[in-house]
Design a protein around this motif. Structure first.
Motif, mmCIF file in Angstrom:
data_model
loop_
_atom_site.group_PDB
_atom_site.id
_atom_site.type_symbol
_atom_site.label_atom_id
_atom_site.label_comp_id
_atom_site.label_asym_id
_atom_site.label_seq_id
_atom_site.Cartn_x
_atom_site.Cartn_y
_atom_site.Cartn_z
ATOM 1 N N VAL A 167 0.831 -1.206 0.000
ATOM 2 C CA VAL A 167 0.000 0.000 0.000
ATOM 3 C C VAL A 167 0.865 1.255 0.000
ATOM 4 N N TRP A 168 1.871 1.291 0.885
ATOM 5 C CA TRP A 168 2.644 2.523 1.033
ATOM 6 C C TRP A 168 3.751 2.655 -0.001
ATOM 7 N N LEU A 169 4.184 1.558 -0.564
ATOM 8 C CA LEU A 169 5.091 1.655 -1.702
ATOM 9 C C LEU A 169 4.358 2.227 -2.911
ATOM 10 N N LEU A 170 3.093 1.871 -3.050
ATOM 11 C CA LEU A 170 2.286 2.424 -4.139
ATOM 12 C C LEU A 170 1.973 3.895 -3.902
ATOM 13 N N PHE A 171 1.719 4.248 -2.665
ATOM 14 C CA PHE A 171 1.374 5.652 -2.379
ATOM 15 C C PHE A 171 2.572 6.568 -2.618
ATOM 16 N N PHE A 172 3.721 6.189 -2.085
ATOM 17 C CA PHE A 172 4.906 7.045 -2.211
ATOM 18 C C PHE A 172 5.710 6.674 -3.455
ATOM 19 N N ASP A 173 5.023 6.704 -4.583
ATOM 20 C CA ASP A 173 5.649 6.401 -5.875
ATOM 21 C C ASP A 173 6.316 7.678 -6.390
ATOM 22 N N ASN A 174 7.617 7.639 -6.544
ATOM 23 C CA ASN A 174 8.358 8.835 -6.969
ATOM 24 C C ASN A 174 8.548 8.914 -8.482
ATOM 25 N N TYR A 205 6.227 9.680 -10.748
ATOM 26 C CA TYR A 205 5.317 10.608 -11.409
ATOM 27 C C TYR A 205 5.993 11.957 -11.653
ATOM 28 N N THR A 206 5.520 12.648 -12.677
ATOM 29 C CA THR A 206 6.112 13.948 -13.026
ATOM 30 C C THR A 206 5.335 15.126 -12.458
ATOM 31 N N ASN A 207 4.191 14.869 -11.819
ATOM 32 C CA ASN A 207 3.383 15.972 -11.296
ATOM 33 C C ASN A 207 3.705 16.294 -9.834
ATOM 34 N N ILE A 208 4.845 15.814 -9.342
ATOM 35 C CA ILE A 208 5.292 16.138 -7.988
ATOM 36 C C ILE A 208 6.647 16.837 -8.063
ATOM 37 N N SER A 209 6.963 17.605 -7.041
ATOM 38 C CA SER A 209 8.199 18.397 -7.034
ATOM 39 C C SER A 209 9.409 17.522 -6.734
ATOM 40 N N PRO A 210 10.616 17.994 -7.028
ATOM 41 C CA PRO A 210 11.831 17.234 -6.684
ATOM 42 C C PRO A 210 11.923 16.936 -5.189
ATOM 43 N N GLU A 211 11.471 17.871 -4.354
ATOM 44 C CA GLU A 211 11.492 17.650 -2.903
ATOM 45 C C GLU A 211 10.567 16.492 -2.516
ATOM 46 N N CYS A 212 9.416 16.449 -3.170
ATOM 47 C CA CYS A 212 8.474 15.357 -2.908
ATOM 48 C C CYS A 212 9.034 14.025 -3.394
ATOM 49 N N MET A 213 9.681 14.034 -4.548
ATOM 50 C CA MET A 213 10.317 12.814 -5.059
ATOM 51 C C MET A 213 11.354 12.283 -4.080
ATOM 52 N N GLU A 214 12.153 13.197 -3.525
ATOM 53 C CA GLU A 214 13.190 12.795 -2.576
ATOM 54 C C GLU A 214 12.575 12.197 -1.318
ATOM 55 N N MET A 215 11.501 12.817 -0.820
ATOM 56 C CA MET A 215 10.832 12.279 0.358
ATOM 57 C C MET A 215 10.260 10.889 0.073
ATOM 58 N N CYS A 216 9.666 10.723 -1.109
ATOM 59 C CA CYS A 216 9.118 9.417 -1.488
ATOM 60 C C CYS A 216 10.210 8.357 -1.524
ATOM 61 N N ARG A 217 11.355 8.711 -2.085
ATOM 62 C CA ARG A 217 12.466 7.756 -2.148
ATOM 63 C C ARG A 217 12.911 7.349 -0.747
ATOM 64 N N ASP A 218 12.998 8.312 0.156
ATOM 65 C CA ASP A 218 13.442 8.011 1.521
ATOM 66 C C ASP A 218 12.454 7.096 2.238
ATOM 67 N N ILE A 219 11.172 7.380 2.083
ATOM 68 C CA ILE A 219 10.158 6.553 2.743
ATOM 69 C C ILE A 219 10.132 5.156 2.136
ATOM 70 N N ARG A 220 10.281 5.062 0.827
ATOM 71 C CA ARG A 220 10.289 3.741 0.181
ATOM 72 C C ARG A 220 11.468 2.899 0.657
ATOM 73 N N LYS A 221 12.609 3.542 0.898
ATOM 74 C CA LYS A 221 13.766 2.799 1.422
ATOM 75 C C LYS A 221 13.437 2.173 2.766
ATOM 76 N N VAL A 222 12.773 2.947 3.620
ATOM 77 C CA VAL A 222 12.384 2.436 4.942
ATOM 78 C C VAL A 222 11.425 1.257 4.803
ATOM 79 N N ILE A 223 10.446 1.399 3.909
ATOM 80 C CA ILE A 223 9.448 0.337 3.740
ATOM 81 C C ILE A 223 10.079 -0.911 3.141
#
Length: 370
Positions: free
Chosen positions: A279-286, A288-306
């Motif tokens: 569920v959360w790997l799908l939610f924090f999918d980095n 997509y192009t409609n999110i900012s670079p900062e959001c992409m970085e946060m998604c990558r960090d959270i996905r690493k934890v998951i």
């Protein structure tokens, strides 16, 4: 600082002829001072988050060169640590590459890899915390949903729940991942919109798992009735389709989703923690192009934890099956991508055949996200 070659701690020093942290040095000393009878390895039977058994831990100590005889020579560990310069044979631990030094001095046949020697704490706190939060989300969704008393909602009624789903989903995200509060509102909205179509798939699959006995007994006639009820009542006035037409147009999508997406995922027999990871790997999918670079970085960090916690959970669940289980679980993300494409095509087909879908939902369908 050099890593402890036994447990992976960052604060390591020379102890008993090896290089480890104080905790492992204390364990090593107690091991030889105690009168406990040596037992066989019990790591496979150990509980989640517990340390490896005494025998595996002492084996790693010996593999990096630790010896009880050095304790007798230097009397106690404090003298060895504080007066290291008096012993030239140990000076290299401070001055040279630690991995090379250990490899040169470790007995033949023993493990010298840092990855093999380290004992990584197997935390799964995020996945464990996700389970009660998801149950709370499901409860609130049922209590505030459209026409709760109906067994089956049609597609228009479900699409009208889009704003409620967005609000409840973000409430859950905010509670589980506080770092997401720093995101701009545009990034928060984009993450939710990117997740909606995958969310519908997750809900459908979870409903099937929860009511597996009912669906397994369902015959062809009952299945067709369920498909018809999903579209019936959603048509524009005067544009209704016959039951036969509904099945001809939409039944292939249901069959394809069942065989190519839902079936393989259900076949994995996932545990609750594994489902929450998906569920959360799908939610924090980095991607997509409609999110900012900062959001992409946060998604990558959270996905690493998951990813790390998913692997930790599966190691504790079945150490022998971890590699294949982990790969199969992660590959299910691609199945959801395939299901999203099918779902998008189905919604566009609904629009062609005068099936009403809420405007907010259709706006998400048509958004360019890649």
């Amino acid at each position: 600082m050099a890593l402890c070659l036994v447990c992976g701690s960052a604060e390591s020093e020379p102890h008993f002829g090896g290089h480890c942290c104080r905790a492992c040095a204390a364990f090593f000393r107690r091991y030889y001072q105690s009168k406990k009878i040596n037992k066989k390895c019990t790591c496979k039977e150990r509980k989640i988050k517990s340390h490896p058994c005494r025998e595996c831990r002492i084996a790693k100590c010996i593999a990096i060169g630790m010896s009880p005889d050095i304790k007798n020579e230097f009397r106690n560990v404090q003298i060895l640590r504080n007066k290291i310069r008096k012993f030239p044979e140990l000076q290299g631990f401070r001055d040279k590459n630690l991995a090379v030094e250990v490899c040169q001095n470790t007995p033949s046949g023993s493990s010298t890899s840092l990855l093999a020697a380290r004992i990584i704490p197997r935390t799964t706190s995020t996945l464990e915390f996700a389970i009660p939060n998801w149950h709370e989300f499901e409860r609130m969704r049922k209590e505030t949903g459209v026409e709760k008393t109906k067994d089956w909602l049609n597609i228009y009624e479900i699409s009208c729940m889009i704003q409620m789903d967005i609000n409840l989903t973000w409430k859950m995200v905010d509670k589980m991942f506080p770092t997401s509060r720093k995101l701009d509102d545009s990034d928060k909205a984009a993450l939710i919109r990117n997740f909606v179509l995958k969310f519908w798939q997750i809900i459908s699959i979870l409903e099937f798992i929860e009511n597996a006995a009912y669906f397994q007994k369902m015959d062809k006639e009952a299945g067709e009735k369920m498909i018809i009820s999903f579209y019936e009542g959603s048509f524009l006035d005067g544009k209704e389709m016959s039951n036969k037409e509904i099945l001809r147009i939409f039944e292939p999508f249901w069959g394809s989703f069942g065989t190519k997406v839902a079936g393989p995922i259900i076949g994995l027999d996932l545990d609750r923690e594994e489902i929450m990871a998906i569920v959360w790997l799908l939610f924090f999918d980095n991607a997509y192009t409609n999110i900012s670079p900062e959001c992409m970085e946060m998604c990558r960090d959270i996905r690493k934890v998951i990813f790390r916690e998913l692997k930790n959970y599966q190691i504790d669940r079945d150490p022998d099956d971890t590699p294949s289980r982990f790969i199969e679980t992660v590959e299910s993300l691609e199945l959801f991508e395939k299901g999203e494409k099918m779902f998008t095509e189905e919604m566009l087909l609904c629009q062609m055949h005068n099936v009403r879908v809420h405007d907010d939902f259709m706006a998400i369908i048509k958004e360019n996200k890649y």
